[in-house]
Design an enzyme around this catalytic site. Structure first.
Site, short mmCIF file in Angstrom:
data_model
loop_
_atom_site.label_atom_id
_atom_site.label_comp_id
_atom_site.label_asym_id
_atom_site.label_seq_id
_atom_site.Cartn_x
_atom_site.Cartn_y
_atom_site.Cartn_z
N LYS A 72 36.04 19.28 23.08
CA LYS A 72 35.24 19.40 24.29
C LYS A 72 33.81 19.84 24.01
O LYS A 72 32.89 19.49 24.76
CB LYS A 72 35.89 20.38 25.26
CG LYS A 72 37.18 19.89 25.88
CD LYS A 72 37.73 20.91 26.87
CE LYS A 72 39.01 20.43 27.49
NZ LYS A 72 39.56 21.39 28.48
N ASP A 108 36.65 20.83 34.51
CA ASP A 108 37.60 21.92 34.27
C ASP A 108 37.28 23.15 35.13
O ASP A 108 38.19 23.85 35.59
CB ASP A 108 37.59 22.33 32.79
CG ASP A 108 38.39 21.40 31.91
OD1 ASP A 108 39.29 20.71 32.44
OD2 ASP A 108 38.12 21.36 30.69
#
Length: 284
Positions: A72, A108
Site C-alpha cells: 500500500k 480504507d
C-alpha cells in the site's frame, strides 16, 4: 452492457472476498464486471514489482486496482497523482486509471470509520491504543482522529514507522499521537478506552494475538481490521472477557463500496454489500 475490468494486488489474497463483493454489486447495476486477483505469493520473484504490475494493468485496459498488504505504501511512487486522502496518508489501496493516468486513492480510512460506526456506535475515544503503523494503520489512525479521538498511542515493531505515522496524523488533525514501543502497550492500555489491531497478526497464515490476553479488560472496546478469519483470536478473547468488539467485516465492506464507486461511478448499496459479506463468510 458496460464492461469493467479491475483487480487486486497483494500477498496471500487467494481467499479474498473482494471479487464476489464487487461482482455481486456490479450485477445489480447491469455491469459486466470482472475482478482479478494478482497474488504476489504466486508470482516469480522477478515479477512481483508493484510498479510493473500497475503498468501492465494500465496497458491491458483495467479500470482500476485495489492494493493491499504489503504494497500500500510502495505503490505510491509508481502513480501519476494522489487524491488528497492518499497524499495525506502516504498509502494507497485503490488505483483508478483515468485518461491514461494512474491516480491513487485511499478508501480504507472511510471503510474503517464506517465499519466502526456500524458495529460500535457511541465509543469512548479519549485515548485509543493502536497496534500497527503500516498502510492499514495509517488509515485507521486517520479515521480515529477524524472521529474525535483526542489521544492515540501507536505501537509498531518498526519504531521509525510508528514515528512517521505520529507525525503524519498529528500534522493533519487536532490529536495527540505518540509512537510507543510494543513493550509499552500494556501500560498505555491501563487508561485507554479502546484497542485497535492494524497488524497482520491473527489473519490466515499469521496466527496468534498481537497482545497477551491478560492485558485486556471488560470495559475496553476492541477492534480488528482482519476479516479472514472474521473472528480472530483477539476478537474471540475480547468478546469472552465482555469487551465490546468490532471485527474487520465493516472495514472491508465499506472500503470495497467506496472503491466500487471510484471504479464505476455508480453509488453502491452498502447495506446490500454488507449482507453479501455476511452470506459469503457464512458459506466459507
Amino acid at each position: 452492457m458496460e464492461r469493467c475490468l479491475v483487480g487486486l494486488i497483494g500477498a496471500g489474497i487467494g481467499t479474498s472476498l473482494s471479487p464476489a463483493l464487487h461482482e455481486r454489486e456490479a450485477g445489480r447495476h447491469g455491469l459486466r464486471y470482472l475482478y482479478q486477483l494478482v497474488d504476489l505469493d504466486r508470482l516469480a520473484p522477478a515479477a512481483r514489482d508493484v510498479g510493473d504490475l500497475v503498468s501492465a494493468a494500465r496497458r491491458l485496459g483495467f479500470r482500476g486496482l485495489n492494493i493491499t498488504h504489503p504494497v500500500k505504501q510502495d505503490v505510491v511512487r509508481h502513480l501519476d497523482d494522489l487524491a488528497p486522502e492518499a497524499a495525506e496518508l502516504g498509502a494507497v489501496n485503490t488505483v483508478v486509471f483515468d485518461h491514461g493516468r494512474a491516480v491513487g486513492h485511499n478508501t480504507d480510512r472511510y471503510g474503517f470509520a464506517a465499519g466502526l460506526a456500524r458495529q460500535l456506535p457511541g465509543l469512548r475515544l479519549d485515548h485509543v491504543v493502536q497496534l500497527g503503523a503500516g498502510g492499514a494503520g495509517l488509515a485507521v489512525a486517520s479515521a480515529l482522529a477524524g472521529a474525535g479521538a483526542r489521544r492515540l498511542s501507536v505501537a509498531d515493531v518498526d519504531p521509525g514507522r510508528a514515528e512517521r505515522l505520529a507525525r503524519a496524523i498529528a500534522g493533519h488533525h487536532p490529536v495527540t499521537v505518540e509512537a510507543i514501543a510494543p513493550e509499552e502497550v500494556p501500560a498505555r492500555l491501563a487508561d485507554a478506552g479502546g484497542l485497535v489491531n492494524a497488524t497482520p497478526i491473527g489473519m490466515e497464515g499469521h496466527p496468534g494475538t498481537p497482545i497477551e490476553p491478560e492485558h485486556l479488560r471488560a470495559d475496553l472496546w476492541v477492534a480488528d481490521v482482519i476479516y479472514r478469519p472474521l473472528e480472530t483470536a483477539l476478537i474471540r478473547t475480547a468478546r469472552a472477557l465482555g469487551c465490546r468488539v468490532a471485527d474487520g467485516g465493516g472495514m472491508v465492506v465499506h472500503q470495497a463500496a467506496a472503491s466500487f464507486q471510484l471504479f464505476t461511478g455508480y453509488a453502491p448499496g452498502e447495506d446490500r454489500m454488507y449482507a453479501d459479506f455476511l452470506e459469503l463468510v457464512g458459506d466459507a
